[in-house]
Design an enzyme around this catalytic site. Structure first.
Site, short mmCIF file in Angstrom:
data_model
loop_
_atom_site.label_atom_id
_atom_site.label_comp_id
_atom_site.label_asym_id
_atom_site.label_seq_id
_atom_site.Cartn_x
_atom_site.Cartn_y
_atom_site.Cartn_z
N GLU A 150 -9.92 -1.83 4.92
CA GLU A 150 -10.45 -1.56 6.25
C GLU A 150 -11.84 -2.39 6.70
O GLU A 150 -11.99 -2.98 5.68
CB GLU A 150 -10.83 0.00 6.28
CG GLU A 150 -9.57 0.88 6.13
CD GLU A 150 -9.00 1.20 7.77
OE1 GLU A 150 -9.13 0.30 8.66
OE2 GLU A 150 -8.51 2.21 7.80
N ASP A 200 0.84 -1.27 -0.16
CA ASP A 200 0.19 -0.08 -0.06
C ASP A 200 0.87 1.36 -0.12
O ASP A 200 2.36 1.35 0.18
CB ASP A 200 -1.13 0.00 0.99
CG ASP A 200 -0.26 -0.50 2.39
OD1 ASP A 200 0.94 -0.56 2.49
OD2 ASP A 200 -1.06 -0.97 3.37
N HIS A 260 -7.44 -4.82 10.36
CA HIS A 260 -7.34 -4.72 8.77
C HIS A 260 -5.84 -5.26 8.55
O HIS A 260 -5.13 -5.47 9.17
CB HIS A 260 -7.23 -2.93 8.30
CG HIS A 260 -6.23 -2.12 8.69
ND1 HIS A 260 -6.32 -1.12 9.73
CD2 HIS A 260 -4.93 -2.09 8.40
CE1 HIS A 260 -5.16 -0.40 9.85
NE2 HIS A 260 -4.29 -1.13 8.94
N ASN A 276 -7.67 -2.81 14.25
CA ASN A 276 -9.20 -3.07 14.07
C ASN A 276 -9.37 -4.06 13.10
O ASN A 276 -10.29 -4.45 12.36
CB ASN A 276 -9.68 -1.46 13.42
CG ASN A 276 -9.16 -1.30 11.89
OD1 ASN A 276 -8.35 -1.87 11.61
ND2 ASN A 276 -9.68 -0.33 11.25
C1 GLP Z 1 -0.85 0.22 8.30
C2 GLP Z 1 -0.45 -0.43 7.14
C3 GLP Z 1 -0.55 -1.91 7.43
C4 GLP Z 1 0.08 -2.19 8.84
C5 GLP Z 1 -0.75 -1.56 9.85
C6 GLP Z 1 0.06 -2.08 11.24
O1 GLP Z 1 -2.04 0.78 8.64
N1 GLP Z 1 -1.13 -0.02 6.18
O2 GLP Z 1 0.00 -2.45 6.41
O3 GLP Z 1 0.13 -3.85 8.99
O4 GLP Z 1 -0.31 -0.12 9.77
O5 GLP Z 1 1.07 -1.27 11.66
P1 GLP Z 1 1.96 -1.52 12.60
O6 GLP Z 1 2.78 -2.67 12.17
O7 GLP Z 1 2.95 -0.22 12.74
O8 GLP Z 1 1.24 -1.72 14.12
#
Ligand code: GLP
Length: 240
Positions: A142, A67, A137, A135
């Site tokens: 989402e 992404d 995702h 959440n």
């Molecule tokens: C973002 C990214 C996701 C990632 C998520 C969790 O929203 N788009 O790909 O998995 O954050 O991030 P973190 O690993 O910093 O908790």
């Protein structure tokens, strides 16, 4: 789903690194689906250390990222393209021409989604790495995203904007939209590796493992994948 419970983040990163390095060594032309976020940072450090020491080569490896924030150019310090260069690509021998990500500043949003989908169809991931949103995702899919989704632009939820604000100077700077690989394209990967660390992921981990398979919890789709490994530390495993 195979679940590996580790004692801490360090061990989680080491277990994940073993799996990725094994794939790169057995297939020097592998397609790696990569992820951003803070969770894979320990894993990326281990890949860099292994590349320097052993040295595992990424010369012919192809990478597709999940992404990108809409509106951020690849030079922007908060862009995921920049994140990947700084935290992994600049430290290994990957050819940057082979490292793909959505273009956050594409002039035509629809055309950009189509370009990325076409690319993904031609490059099935040998492994897709994922983090987990609190959440539920995955990538930026989402809650209530269609399980059939391909690359699309999403409006980020309040909770995701809040979670990600820690990486910006203030919450106003967090983009409100992002490009994301769709759930259907994630599921096309031959193997999935999902990582979760810390107590704020415990509820999402519980739903991912034990909840209904429902679009309300995007990560729950992984219960349907034939080869998915979840690596969690003690805190993320708290509710299991
Ligand atoms: C973002 C990214 C996701 C990632 C998520 C969790 O929203 N788009 O790909 O998995 O954050 O991030 P973190 O690993 O910093 O908790």
């Amino acid at each position: 789903m195979k679940i590996i419970k580790t004692k801490d983040y360090e061990e989680l990163s080491a277990e994940a690194a073993k799996i990725l390095i094994d794939i790169v060594r057995s297939n020097p032309y592998a397609v790696l689906g990569l992820a951003t976020g803070t969770t894979p940072l320990g894993l990326y450090k281990k890949l860099i250390a292994d590349h320097t020491k052993n040295p595992t080569s990424y010369k012919h490896i192809r990478a597709v990222n999940l992404d990108e924030y809409k509106g951020l150019p690849k030079e922007h310090k908060q862009s995921y393209a920049y994140f990947m260069r700084k935290n992994l690509f600049e430290h290994i021998d990957i050819d940057l021409e082979n490292a793909h990500i959505e273009n956050g500043v594409a002039a035509d949003e629809q055309a950009e989604c189509e370009r990325y989908d076409k690319l993904l169809k031609s490059m099935r991931q040998d492994i897709q790495l994922l983090g987990l949103g609190s959440n539920g995702h995955i990538a930026f899919n989402e809650p209530n995203t269609s399980f059939e989704s391909t690359t699309h632009v999403v409006n980020l939820t309040e909770s995701t904007i809040k979670d990600n604000a820690r990486l910006f100077n203030n919450i106003e700077e967090v983009p409100k939209q992002a490009y994301t690989m769709g759930l259907n394209s994630i599921m096309q990967a031959k193997k999935i590796l999902i990582l979760a660390s810390g107590v704020n992921k415990a509820e999402a981990v519980y739903k991912l493992v034990n909840g209904d398979v429902t679009e309300a919890v995007p990560a729950s789709i992984l219960q349907n994948h034939p080869d998915c490994t979840l690596i969690i530390d003690k805190e993320a495993a708290k509710l299991l």
